[in-house]
Design a protein around this motif. Structure first.
Motif, PDB file in Angstrom:
ATOM      1  N   ILE A   1       0.864  -1.186   0.000  1.00 33.88           N
ATOM      2  CA  ILE A   1       0.000   0.000   0.000  1.00 33.88           C
ATOM      3  C   ILE A   1       0.902   1.238   0.000  1.00 33.88           C
ATOM      4  O   ILE A   1       1.713   1.410   0.925  1.00 33.88           O
ATOM      5  N   ALA A   2       0.760   2.058  -1.013  1.00 38.32           N
ATOM      6  CA  ALA A   2       1.590   3.261  -1.100  1.00 38.32           C
ATOM      7  C   ALA A   2       1.125   4.294  -0.081  1.00 38.32           C
ATOM      8  O   ALA A   2      -0.060   4.358   0.255  1.00 38.32           O
ATOM      9  N   THR A   3       2.044   5.058   0.436  1.00 39.99           N
ATOM     10  CA  THR A   3       1.708   6.143   1.363  1.00 39.99           C
ATOM     11  C   THR A   3       2.312   7.441   0.825  1.00 39.99           C
ATOM     12  O   THR A   3       3.068   7.420  -0.150  1.00 39.99           O
ATOM     13  N   VAL A   4       1.987   8.526   1.468  1.00 39.24           N
ATOM     14  CA  VAL A   4       2.553   9.812   1.028  1.00 39.24           C
ATOM     15  C   VAL A   4       3.757  10.188   1.888  1.00 39.24           C
ATOM     16  O   VAL A   4       4.398  11.208   1.647  1.00 39.24           O
ATOM     17  N   GLN A   5       4.025   9.395   2.883  1.00 38.63           N
ATOM     18  CA  GLN A   5       5.156   9.711   3.765  1.00 38.63           C
ATOM     19  C   GLN A   5       6.464   9.538   3.004  1.00 38.63           C
ATOM     20  O   GLN A   5       6.583   8.637   2.163  1.00 38.63           O
ATOM     21  N   THR A   6       7.409  10.383   3.330  1.00 41.53           N
ATOM     22  CA  THR A   6       8.728  10.259   2.699  1.00 41.53           C
ATOM     23  C   THR A   6       9.779  10.040   3.790  1.00 41.53           C
ATOM     24  O   THR A   6       9.483  10.119   4.976  1.00 41.53           O
ATOM     25  N   GLY A   7      10.971   9.798   3.345  1.00 40.58           N
ATOM     26  CA  GLY A   7      12.075   9.619   4.302  1.00 40.58           C
ATOM     27  C   GLY A   7      12.227   8.182   4.742  1.00 40.58           C
ATOM     28  O   GLY A   7      11.275   7.398   4.694  1.00 40.58           O
ATOM     29  N   ARG A   8      13.443   7.886   5.130  1.00 41.01           N
ATOM     30  CA  ARG A   8      13.715   6.517   5.572  1.00 41.01           C
ATOM     31  C   ARG A   8      13.144   6.261   6.962  1.00 41.01           C
ATOM     32  O   ARG A   8      12.799   7.183   7.691  1.00 41.01           O
ATOM     33  N   ILE A   9      13.090   5.021   7.258  1.00 41.26           N
ATOM     34  CA  ILE A   9      12.610   4.609   8.577  1.00 41.26           C
ATOM     35  C   ILE A   9      13.662   4.971   9.629  1.00 41.26           C
ATOM     36  O   ILE A   9      14.857   4.801   9.401  1.00 41.26           O
ATOM     37  N   VAL A  10      13.196   5.445  10.743  1.00 40.27           N
ATOM     38  CA  VAL A  10      14.119   5.666  11.871  1.00 40.27           C
ATOM     39  C   VAL A  10      13.977   4.455  12.786  1.00 40.27           C
ATOM     40  O   VAL A  10      12.876   4.160  13.247  1.00 40.27           O
ATOM     41  N   PRO A  11      15.050   3.757  12.980  1.00 39.26           N
ATOM     42  CA  PRO A  11      14.906   2.541  13.796  1.00 39.26           C
ATOM     43  C   PRO A  11      14.505   2.864  15.226  1.00 39.26           C
ATOM     44  O   PRO A  11      14.997   3.827  15.808  1.00 39.26           O
ATOM     45  N   ALA A  12      13.587   2.070  15.717  1.00 40.79           N
ATOM     46  CA  ALA A  12      13.145   2.258  17.096  1.00 40.79           C
ATOM     47  C   ALA A  12      14.267   1.820  18.029  1.00 40.79           C
ATOM     48  O   ALA A  12      15.050   0.934  17.688  1.00 40.79           O
TER      49      ALA A  12
ATOM     50  N   PRO B   1      16.204  -0.186  20.737  1.00 37.57           N
ATOM     51  CA  PRO B   1      15.994  -1.575  21.115  1.00 37.57           C
ATOM     52  C   PRO B   1      15.252  -1.689  22.444  1.00 37.57           C
ATOM     53  O   PRO B   1      15.460  -0.868  23.332  1.00 37.57           O
TER      54      PRO B   1
END
Lengths: 302, 358
Positions: free
Chosen positions: B40-51, B53
């Motif tokens: 499902i495409a989204t409009v959000q951009t940018g890479r994931i920021v890892p949570a 641990p």
């Protein structure tokens, strides 16, 4: 599925009998068509039990003439092929391939190894459909038959014939599956390897199963699909400017029944890794990499 | 769903009947199913920021192994080498002197020496097997000392295999192992599996061990009562303790060889030492009661009660040492239940058995 990708190769075989006179061009042509078939089977259908595996990525070996062979259609009852025929040429090259490539490979890389990790794309196999799933099972079976398992005593080590004492089967792409379903992914892999691993466990070697992602490239999220609020993962697909959510469906703990398999889904997204700190104090986020290392080599490090 | 009634009688609901179900719609893993995999495409951009641990409970540190210094190791090796050398040279001289008398006598000496060496080797091997088996149980106990919930399934299965391998193969234990194998299911978590093992397989062994403790307690009570001097009292008590330790070890499937028994006694002394404070309180109480009440009746009876209590205490500690699965809080047998509770339970069981037999 394989018939579809091997159409050209099969057509070639029907035109070139095994007892035809040996011809360098024909051998090379057969080899190219066979390689083409293997690559198409991997890329278009997601199959993984493709032999010889070296044909998929031969590297510099591709230039060696002993690599230019392919299987031929030899009728039952023929024990020995006649010298000077295409079959004899293929057989000679296959033997040379085993001597020059396969044996040194095992000798150099695996002779003294006592721990093994087998990475299995369980998710890809599950989503690609029943035939690919069964193909992956056969591949696991073949892998386990290729190694010697058991306990390596001092004498075996001295004789340079160590056996593999611990095997970890790891379901990769664990970050493509929401956390709530990862246990099912591991259970599914455990089920897949249950039968082939019997020989391993009977040889007194240890086996474990885990889900694995060396770098977590997704985040957890939810999405409403057809009125259901479902767990998804979200990440930035390679080459895309925007993020995408990936809904993996229901990951069963056991292989689905024959009538329960759906349409193959091959477009599993490849997500970009997260921005990694140049000096990560807490390490790079991963799934079970520490547990896998602890299981495999933890005892050697203590 | 349709119901095909049974036509054999009027009371259909209480009779066997066949219920024909419509074929349920299977939920597929892919394809045109409503919940098939999809992107499902989204409009959000940018890479994931890892949570960050998740916080994990600190892993249990493995028990520190006692390590001897290099000097001690070299010293021990030197002593063993000196002893073996002395024995070897002495043996050689003895055989050589026998050959000086006659060839026949020399060969007889060789045969005698070979027999002696073989017998010593067999005894050492037997002792070592018993000792190593005991060490294996201690390793299992150490593994199971961690919270069961945090154990990996493979470790747990290996532990269960090793526990079952150690258990004596009498009829009752075999039945218990079969019962465990019947009850354990794939969906059981590691903690549930080990709990089931403890309940089904360990419980009969615990009962046997408690019976041994009970007998040893009664023996200590009797001997202390009739023992004429303090020295004989102590000697009998030590003999009873050693016998009890060996019996309990055998009950849990260990080979109570001399070396293994010595190892167990050494651990018993350490564990009993740890419990010294608790025992002191118990002893004070017993002596106080003995002084206040029982002494009026018979002083030796108070001493005997105290000896029996000490023996039961040692027996329970020994059970804890020999049991492959450590006792949990609710499983720990108490002194009263071991000494008094079962004394009452035993005649009741015997009566039930007799009634069953008749």
């Amino acid at each position: 599925m394989r018939t579809d990708t091997a159409r050209d190769f099969i057509a070639f075989l029907s035109d070139h009998r095994h007892d035809a006179a040996a011809n360098e061009d024909d051998a090379k042509r057969a080899h190219d068509l066979y390689r083409q078939h293997l690559r198409a089977a991997r890329d278009r259908h997601g199959l993984s039990f493709l032999q010889p595996g070296r044909f998929l990525d031969p590297g510099p070996l591709a230039e060696n003439s002993y690599m230019w062979f392919a299987p031929l259609d030899i009728p039952d009852g023929i024990e020995r092929v006649t010298d000077g025929t295409l079959a004899a040429l293929m057989e000679r090259r296959f033997e040379a391939y085993k001597t020059e490539v396969v044996m040194p490979f095992y000798d150099q890389y695996f002779r003294n190894y006592s721990r093994q990790v087998v990475l299995v794309d369980v998710l890809g196999a599950l989503l690609a459909g029943r035939e690919v799933f069964e193909d992956t099972r056969r591949a696991i079976d073949a892998i386990l038959e290729s190694f010697r398992y058991g306990h390596s005593g001092i004498i075996r080590r001295l004789l340079q014939s160590a056996r593999i004492e611990k095997v970890l089967f790891a379901a990769t792409k664990a970050d493509h599956v929401p956390e709530v379903q990862r246990d099912h992914l591991a259970a599914l892999l455990r089920n897949m390897v249950a039968l082939p691993s019997l020989n391993v466990t009977s040889s007194n070697a240890k086996i474990d199963v885990a889900t694995l992602a060396s770098v977590i490239s997704t985040d957890e999220d939810t999405q409403e699909i057809d009125g259901h609020r479902v767990q998804v993962v979200v990440g930035k697909p390679v080459g895309s400017d925007t993020r995408a959510k990936f809904f993996v469906g229901n990951v069963p703990a056991r292989p689905p029944r024959p009538e329960a398999w759906g349409k193959p889904f091959l477009n599993i997204p490849v997500f970009e890794p997260p921005v990694i700190d140049v000096s990560p104090v807490d390490g790079i986020a991963h799934i079970n990499l520490d547990l896998a290392l602890e299981y495999l080599i933890g005892d050697q490090l203590r | 769903m349709s119901n095909q009634n049974n036509r054999n009688g009027s009371d259909d609901t209480l009779r066997p009947q066949v219920v024909v179900m419509e074929t349920p719609r299977e939920s597929g893993v892919a394809g045109g199913e409503p919940l098939a995999p999809r992107v499902i495409a989204t409009v959000q951009t940018g890479r994931i920021v890892p949570a960050p641990p998740a916080e994990r409970p600190p892993a249990a540190l493995p028990g520190r192994r006692r390590r001897y210094s290099l000097t001690i190791k070299l010293g021990l090796a030197g002593l063993i080498a000196a002893f073996c050398g002395w024995l070897g040279i002495d043996l050689y001289l003895w055989i050589a002197s026998a050959f000086n008398y006659s060839t026949g006598l020399g060969w007889a000496a060789v045969a005698a020496a070979a027999t002696g060496i073989a017998a010593a080797g067999a005894m050492i091997a037997h002792e070592m097997r018993g000792y190593l088996a005991l060490k294996e149980v201690e390793a299992t106990q150490q593994r199971l000392a961690e919270p069961w919930e945090t154990m990996r399934p493979s470790d747990m299965q290996e532990t269960i295999r090793s526990v079952i391998a150690e258990i004596p193969r009498d009829r009752e234990s075999k039945a218990a192992i079969e019962a465990f194998q019947r009850k354990v299911q794939r969906h059981h978590s590691p903690a549930q599996q080990i709990e089931l093992l403890s309940l089904t397989v360990m419980t009969p062994l615990d009962r046997h061990a408690e019976a041994i403790v009970r007998r040893a307690g009664a023996r200590a009570f009797g001997i202390t009562a009739i023992s004429p001097t303090a020295i004989t009292d102590a000697l009998f008590f030590i003999a009873c303790s050693v016998r009890m330790v060996r019996e309990i070890a055998a009950c849990y499937g260990h080979r109570p060889t001399a070396f293994a028994t010595a190892h167990l006694l050494r651990r018993l002394v350490v564990e009993a030492g740890k419990l010294g404070a608790v025992d002191l309180a118990g002893a004070t109480l017993t002596q106080h009661i003995g002084g206040a009440v029982v002494e009026r009746v018979a002083t030796s009876a108070a001493e005997s009660m105290y000896a029996a209590q000490r023996m039961a205490r040692l027996g329970l500690v020994t059970m804890g040492l020999c049991r492959p699965i450590p006792f949990r809080r609710n499983e720990l047998p108490g002194i009263l239940s071991s000494l008094i509770g079962n004394l009452f339970a035993r005649p009741a069981e015997t009566r039930q058995n007799e009634q069953g037999a008749s």
